[in-house]
Write a protein that holds these residues in place. Structure first.
Motif, PDB file in Angstrom:
ATOM      1  N   TYR A 172      68.625  24.224 -17.094  1.00 10.38           N
ATOM      2  CA  TYR A 172      67.421  23.465 -17.436  1.00 10.38           C
ATOM      3  C   TYR A 172      67.470  22.083 -16.813  1.00 10.38           C
ATOM      4  CZ  TYR A 172      64.045  20.824 -20.205  1.00 10.38           C
ATOM      5  OH  TYR A 172      63.025  20.005 -20.596  1.00 10.38           O
ATOM      6  N   ARG A 173      68.616  21.429 -16.882  1.00 11.98           N
ATOM      7  CA  ARG A 173      68.751  20.108 -16.260  1.00 11.98           C
ATOM      8  C   ARG A 173      68.556  20.196 -14.758  1.00 11.98           C
ATOM      9  NH1 ARG A 173      73.928  16.860 -18.068  1.00 11.98           N
ATOM     10  NH2 ARG A 173      72.882  15.416 -16.650  1.00 11.98           N
ATOM     11  N   PHE A 174      69.085  21.247 -14.150  1.00 10.82           N
ATOM     12  CA  PHE A 174      68.906  21.455 -12.720  1.00 10.82           C
ATOM     13  C   PHE A 174      67.428  21.679 -12.397  1.00 10.82           C
ATOM     14  CE2 PHE A 174      68.459  24.820  -9.445  1.00 10.82           C
ATOM     15  CZ  PHE A 174      68.826  24.081  -8.335  1.00 10.82           C
ATOM     16  N   TYR A 175      66.752  22.469 -13.217  1.00 14.47           N
ATOM     17  CA  TYR A 175      65.320  22.734 -13.027  1.00 14.47           C
ATOM     18  C   TYR A 175      64.518  21.440 -13.094  1.00 14.47           C
ATOM     19  CZ  TYR A 175      60.662  24.649 -13.990  1.00 14.47           C
ATOM     20  OH  TYR A 175      59.320  24.944 -13.950  1.00 14.47           O
ATOM     21  N   ARG A 176      64.840  20.574 -14.037  1.00 14.99           N
ATOM     22  CA  ARG A 176      64.144  19.298 -14.166  1.00 14.99           C
ATOM     23  C   ARG A 176      64.416  18.397 -12.971  1.00 14.99           C
ATOM     24  NH1 ARG A 176      62.485  17.547 -19.220  1.00 14.99           N
ATOM     25  NH2 ARG A 176      61.748  15.751 -18.001  1.00 14.99           N
ATOM     26  N   ARG A 177      65.643  18.407 -12.485  1.00 15.38           N
ATOM     27  CA  ARG A 177      65.969  17.576 -11.320  1.00 15.38           C
ATOM     28  C   ARG A 177      65.173  18.015 -10.096  1.00 15.38           C
ATOM     29  NH1 ARG A 177      71.263  18.199 -13.006  1.00 15.38           N
ATOM     30  NH2 ARG A 177      71.760  19.574 -11.251  1.00 15.38           N
ATOM     31  N   ILE A 235      71.325  22.735  -5.130  1.00 19.37           N
ATOM     32  CA  ILE A 235      71.018  24.168  -5.180  1.00 19.37           C
ATOM     33  C   ILE A 235      72.285  24.990  -4.965  1.00 19.37           C
ATOM     34  CG2 ILE A 235      69.752  26.037  -4.046  1.00 19.37           C
ATOM     35  CD1 ILE A 235      67.556  23.992  -3.425  1.00 19.37           C
ATOM     36  N   GLU A 236      73.137  24.552  -4.048  1.00 18.98           N
ATOM     37  CA  GLU A 236      74.410  25.243  -3.834  1.00 18.98           C
ATOM     38  C   GLU A 236      75.235  25.269  -5.113  1.00 18.98           C
ATOM     39  OE1 GLU A 236      76.527  23.534  -0.484  1.00 18.98           O
ATOM     40  OE2 GLU A 236      76.178  25.388   0.639  1.00 18.98           O
ATOM     41  N   LEU A 237      75.294  24.142  -5.812  1.00 15.83           N
ATOM     42  CA  LEU A 237      76.046  24.065  -7.068  1.00 15.83           C
ATOM     43  C   LEU A 237      75.436  24.999  -8.107  1.00 15.83           C
ATOM     44  CD1 LEU A 237      78.227  22.773  -8.840  1.00 15.83           C
ATOM     45  CD2 LEU A 237      76.611  20.932  -9.357  1.00 15.83           C
ATOM     46  N   HIS A 238      74.105  25.045  -8.161  1.00 16.60           N
ATOM     47  CA  HIS A 238      73.428  25.933  -9.103  1.00 16.60           C
ATOM     48  C   HIS A 238      73.778  27.393  -8.829  1.00 16.60           C
ATOM     49  CE1 HIS A 238      70.253  28.060 -11.235  1.00 16.60           C
ATOM     50  NE2 HIS A 238      69.923  28.638 -10.104  1.00 16.60           N
ATOM     51  N   ILE A 239      73.809  27.786  -7.567  1.00 14.56           N
ATOM     52  CA  ILE A 239      74.138  29.169  -7.208  1.00 14.56           C
ATOM     53  C   ILE A 239      75.549  29.526  -7.655  1.00 14.56           C
ATOM     54  CG2 ILE A 239      74.574  30.713  -5.251  1.00 14.56           C
ATOM     55  CD1 ILE A 239      72.180  29.452  -3.854  1.00 14.56           C
TER      56      ILE A 239
END
Length: 204
Positions: free
Chosen positions: A91-96, A115-119
């Protein structure tokens, strides 16, 4: 700062120092498309996962034995805690991603590595759930009536080979499915952003 602001700064007497060259604005603008696609995929996945977690909570009521129900809900609790932790991070990634302004190549680099970190987080979360699922399946087999008595009898090497083979095939299939899913939902958009980033890396 939006693209019109960048253009006006560039036209000032100082030459727009620190602002990306206008010829490359369209390239940076193009990065919004894959970023929006990633956010859309995340919204769809979040809804699907929420429904799956809720439905999984009722499954334990249909176990064959009380001990199996207890084991199931223990593993379900671990799964729920894992989902809450990763969902908060996602969720925090989505907001960023939503508040990121791709107005300069430095911002594009930041989004790319985010995005790489999210993956990688998504991959580790999927494998963690896979291990919990395998643990539940193993426990289910071990607690089936008559299984422990059967273990006390002679087990042929062929039976052991078949059991191990099933586990290897299931794990292998889960790994391949996970990697294909990541590539289809996120990897192709990351490649688009990387292509734009590489085209801009020589811009001062």
């Amino acid at each position: 700062m939006n693209f019109d602001d960048i253009q006006s700064l560039w036209n000032k007497d100082d030459g727009g120092k620190g602002v990306v060259v206008p010829d490359n604005l369209e390239k940076i603008r193009a990065a919004h498309h894959p970023v929006d696609k990633i956010r859309k995929t995340m919204r769809h996945e979040a809804l699907t996962q929420l429904i799956a977690v809720i439905l999984a909570g009722f499954w334990g009521r249909y176990m064959e034995s009380a001990i199996m129900s207890v084991i199931y809900y223990c593993l379900y609790g671990v799964m729920l805690a894992t989902c809450v932790y990763y969902s908060y991070r996602f969720y925090r990634f989505y907001r960023r991603l939503g508040t990121s302004v791709l107005s300069a190549k430095e911002h594009l680099y930041e989004v790319y590595y985010d995005i790489e970190l999210h993956i990688e987080m998504y991959r580790s979360w999927t494998y963690a759930l896979m291990m919990l699922g395998l643990g539940l399946a193993t426990t289910y087999i071990l607690t089936k009536p008559g299984f422990m008595q059967a273990v006390g009898t002679a087990v042929s090497a062929w039976t052991v080979f078949k059991i191990v083979s099933v586990f290897v095939v299931v794990i292998g299939w889960c790994v391949v499915a996970t990697e294909l899913w990541i590539r289809m939902c996120y990897g192709k958009y990351l490649k688009e952003i990387k292509k734009i980033k590489d085209e801009l890396k020589d811009v001062q």
